[in-house]
Design an enzyme around this catalytic site. Structure first.
Site, mmCIF file in Angstrom:
data_model
loop_
_atom_site.group_PDB
_atom_site.id
_atom_site.type_symbol
_atom_site.label_atom_id
_atom_site.label_comp_id
_atom_site.label_asym_id
_atom_site.label_seq_id
_atom_site.Cartn_x
_atom_site.Cartn_y
_atom_site.Cartn_z
ATOM 1 N N GLY A 226 0.783 -1.233 0.000
ATOM 2 C CA GLY A 226 0.000 0.000 0.000
ATOM 3 C C GLY A 226 0.811 1.278 0.000
ATOM 4 N N CYS A 336 -15.568 2.986 -26.732
ATOM 5 C CA CYS A 336 -16.900 3.580 -26.844
ATOM 6 C C CYS A 336 -17.536 3.763 -25.464
ATOM 7 C CB CYS A 336 -17.766 2.689 -27.732
ATOM 8 S SG CYS A 336 -19.333 3.429 -28.083
HETATM 9 N N1 LLP Z 1 -1.411 -7.167 -0.476
HETATM 10 C C1 LLP Z 1 -2.733 -7.349 -0.635
HETATM 11 C C2 LLP Z 1 -3.432 -8.379 0.139
HETATM 12 C C3 LLP Z 1 -3.446 -6.548 -1.536
HETATM 13 O O1 LLP Z 1 -4.748 -6.714 -1.677
HETATM 14 C C4 LLP Z 1 -2.756 -5.559 -2.278
HETATM 15 C C5 LLP Z 1 -3.479 -4.710 -3.222
HETATM 16 C C6 LLP Z 1 -1.366 -5.417 -2.089
HETATM 17 C C7 LLP Z 1 -0.733 -6.244 -1.177
HETATM 18 C C8 LLP Z 1 -0.535 -4.411 -2.845
HETATM 19 O O2 LLP Z 1 -0.968 -3.108 -2.702
HETATM 20 P P1 LLP Z 1 -0.099 -1.918 -3.334
HETATM 21 O O3 LLP Z 1 1.237 -1.924 -2.665
HETATM 22 O O4 LLP Z 1 0.070 -2.201 -4.801
HETATM 23 O O5 LLP Z 1 -0.881 -0.692 -3.095
HETATM 24 N N2 LLP Z 1 -5.806 -1.271 -8.522
HETATM 25 C C9 LLP Z 1 -5.510 -0.302 -7.466
HETATM 26 C C10 LLP Z 1 -4.821 -0.927 -6.308
HETATM 27 C C11 LLP Z 1 -5.632 -2.066 -5.732
HETATM 28 C C12 LLP Z 1 -4.811 -2.870 -4.849
HETATM 29 C C13 LLP Z 1 -5.511 -4.094 -4.376
HETATM 30 N N3 LLP Z 1 -4.725 -4.809 -3.433
HETATM 31 C C14 LLP Z 1 -4.728 0.846 -8.059
HETATM 32 O O6 LLP Z 1 -4.470 0.833 -9.267
HETATM 33 O O7 LLP Z 1 -4.398 1.808 -7.356
#
Ligand code: LLP
Length: 407
Positions: A226, A336
């Protein structure tokens, strides 16, 4: 990525040359940035006994997975498909952790057969399929009830979200797991994406550490990913050095005080891959009627859904002419849908039909969230290493649109 002769280039190849060679649109990743981000994380958490699991939902190209394998990373997988890709990339089962919601019995059987540790996400999973975990090592995903994340869609740690067991449910989970002689070796949480402050991570760490005291069999605590990156110059990013040192200190103090030997795990996606990736696209039309100028491209929300889904900002530069007379334009795709907007009110130097645009921060949740909506094919992906581009996924062909049809 560098700028020479007023053009964006990767190594010695201009963005335009890459499109000539590999076709437009095109995803470009730079290996040096992947390595740099991985090393930044390691350095930030240098005071802890740390494992980094790359959250490959952010980018599951197998060649990108191999880069992280060679750096010593493990994998956070969300599905049997990601487990399959990680194993194909050469990760060992013990380097992979599956954190998923709503697994089917077949999903669980597949991953247990591969000896992957599964995070228990909900009680139903144990009530329905508990016997599959008999004698196994498992981890539990705790929902610490904390709101964190850059958009409501990116919050995963509050009690009304679909993710993880709320703390009051853990006794029931223990009861069900002990019935099947399963051993809890890990506790996990992931509270959201685009988290900038150490505060919410420390708060959730404290909550998970409190639960830790219930289990003697634990080997690891996984605090999720995150960490936020900058999407433009004035944007905020996670102060990773600050988070790393504060989390490590809190974690080490807990272990010392309670005489526990535990491994700290983190599972970043975006932080590791976002900045390494660019989506190149060619301008196909300029419309000057009405109140604004609309620049039309040959990509769109099918290839990069983040602007449409989260109202996310992605910097866009005219790679054919970086500096020049600027115009305020709206940049759209070829899909579209009226939501098919890649950038609103952007000042970019005079875009012309045929120019190449470069969309930044496309390394995470770009290709991995792409689709063939409107029967538009998926673009190719290339990895640039030491200035040399290498094709790591070919561009889809029309025939690929038929590849799942029964004969
Ligand atoms: N661990 C778990 C259990 C997760 O669900 C996620 C992301 C991560 C790690 C990694 O999170 P990150 O470091 O990439 O923020 N599509 C969205 C992000 C959704 C993330 C879902 N889970 C975006 O493009 O911002």
């Amino acid at each position: 990525m560098n700028i020479a002769n007023n053009k964006i280039q990767f190594g010695k190849h201009t963005a335009e040359e890459l499109l000539d060679q590999f076709g437009s649109p095109l995803y470009v990743y730079e290996k040096e940035t992947l390595v740099r981000q991985y090393e930044r994380l390691k350095d930030a958490f240098k005071d802890s006994d740390l494992s980094i699991l790359f959250a490959c939902k952010a980018n599951s190209n197998i060649e990108i997975l191999k880069v992280f394998k060679n750096l010593g990373s493990g994998i956070d997988a969300i599905s049997p498909g990601e487990v399959f890709l990680a194993l194909q990339a050469g990760f060992k089962p013990e380097q992979i952790l599956l954190t998923a919601t709503n697994l089917t019995r077949e999903d669980i059987e597949y991953v247990l057969d591969k000896n992957i540790i599964v995070n228990i996400d909900n009680i139903s999973m144990l009530e329905e399929h508990g016997e599959l975990f008999a004698g196994r090592e498992v981890s539990i995903r705790i929902n610490p009830d904390i709101r964190a994340g850059g958009h409501s869609y990116l919050e995963t740690g509050h009690r009304d979200s679909k993710f993880g067991l709320v703390i009051e449910e853990t006794p029931r989970a223990i009861e069900l797991l002990s019935k099947h002689d399963a051993t809890v070796v890990g506790l996990h949480q992931h509270i959201g994406s685009d988290i900038t402050d150490a505060g919410s991570l420390l708060e959730s760490l404290d909550k998970i550490l409190a639960v830790t005291l219930t289990y003697d069999s634990l080997r690891f605590i996984d605090i999720g990913g995150g960490f936020k990156v900058k999407y433009h110059e004035d944007d905020s990013e996670t102060d990773i050095a600050d988070v790393g040192s504060k989390v490590s200190r809190r974690f080490n103090e807990f272990c010392q005080k309670n005489n526990r030997t535990l491994r700290l795990m983190i599972e970043p996606g975006k932080f590791l891959v976002s900045e390494s990736g660019f989506l190149l696209t060619k301008v196909q039309s300029i419309k000057g009627s009405g109140k604004k100028i609309i620049v039309g491209t040959d990509t769109g929300m099918n290839h990069l859904i983040r602007p449409a889904l989260y109202n996310a900002y992605h910097k866009i530069v005219n790679a054919s002419q970086v500096d020049g007379i600027r115009e305020k334009v709206e940049i759209v795709g070829n899909i579209c849908e009226s939501a098919d907007v890649l950038g609103q009110e952007r000042d970019i130097s005079g875009p012309k039909v045929g120019d190449t645009l470069c969309i930044f921060n496309a390394g995470s949740y770009g290709y991995s969230m792409a689709s063939t909506y409107n029967a538009r094919m998926l673009p190719a992906e290339i990895l640039v290493e030491n200035g040399t581009p290498r094709l790591i996924r070919r561009r889809q062909q029309l025939e690929d649109l038929l590849c799942f049809n029964p004969d």
